[in-house]
Design a protein around this motif. Structure first.
Motif, PDB file in Angstrom:
ATOM      1  N   THR A   1       0.846  -1.192   0.000  1.00 29.45           N
ATOM      2  CA  THR A   1       0.000   0.000   0.000  1.00 29.45           C
ATOM      3  C   THR A   1       0.879   1.238   0.000  1.00 29.45           C
ATOM      4  OG1 THR A   1      -1.734  -1.149   1.210  1.00 29.45           O
ATOM      5  CG2 THR A   1      -1.797   1.255   1.263  1.00 29.45           C
TER       6      THR A   1
ATOM      7  N   ARG B   1      -4.049   5.968  -0.219  1.00 30.39           N
ATOM      8  CA  ARG B   1      -5.493   5.735  -0.356  1.00 30.39           C
ATOM      9  C   ARG B   1      -6.073   6.956  -1.065  1.00 30.39           C
ATOM     10  NH1 ARG B   1      -6.312   1.128   2.196  1.00 30.39           N
ATOM     11  NH2 ARG B   1      -5.106   0.631   4.032  1.00 30.39           N
TER      12      ARG B   1
ATOM     13  N   ARG C   1      -7.745   1.657  -2.021  1.00 32.36           N
ATOM     14  CA  ARG C   1      -6.340   1.439  -1.673  1.00 32.36           C
ATOM     15  C   ARG C   1      -5.489   1.588  -2.922  1.00 32.36           C
ATOM     16  NH1 ARG C   1      -4.334  -4.177  -0.899  1.00 32.36           N
ATOM     17  NH2 ARG C   1      -2.147  -3.899  -0.418  1.00 32.36           N
TER      18      ARG C   1
ATOM     19  N   THR D   1      -1.805   0.877  -4.504  1.00 29.60           N
ATOM     20  CA  THR D   1      -0.672   0.003  -4.219  1.00 29.60           C
ATOM     21  C   THR D   1       0.463   0.221  -5.206  1.00 29.60           C
ATOM     22  OG1 THR D   1      -1.549  -1.775  -5.606  1.00 29.60           O
ATOM     23  CG2 THR D   1      -2.188  -1.791  -3.279  1.00 29.60           C
TER      24      THR D   1
END
Length: 121
Positions: A58, A61, A108, A110
């Motif tokens: 991650t 966000r 999320r 990544t």
């Protein structure tokens, strides 16, 4: 209008191999060759397996706003709207547009597959 399957396959197999752009989700997918009953061959991409989201690191966000689209979010987050598939892969959503259907949803973001730091980090 009727399509002759043999003629259609011949036109497809006559196409040169496709080389995918570095930002394509298919860039590292190998090809395979199928020999048809008539002796001709068809080159196709092998199946692309979506990476396990928990193994992706991650890096941030993003909250969906009213009117957002998956490509505009990808442009905002990655600087490239064609990377929308990275947001879809992370959410395991077969319909990428569904990711932005609900304003307020948090997606999320990544790192690309293969970059260390997974485990939902």
């Amino acid at each position: 209008m009727s399509i002759d399957p043999t003629a259609f396959l011949a036109s497809v197999t006559a196409a040169p191999p496709v080389h995918h752009a570095p930002n394509s989700r298919y860039r590292d997918i190998p090809t395979a060759e199928l020999t048809n009953p008539d002796g001709t061959s068809t080159v196709h991409l092998r199946r692309r397996f979506v990476p396990e989201p928990d193994l992706l690191a991650t890096v941030g966000r993003v909250r969906v706003r009213d009117g957002d689209r998956i490509d505009t979010l990808a442009a905002e987050v990655f600087g490239d709207p064609t990377l929308f598939w990275r947001l879809a892969d992370t959410g395991l959503e077969p319909r990428p547009a569904a990711l932005t259907a609900e304003p307020g949803r948090v997606l999320r973001v990544t790192a690309a597959e293969g970059i260390p730091g997974g485990g939902g980090a």
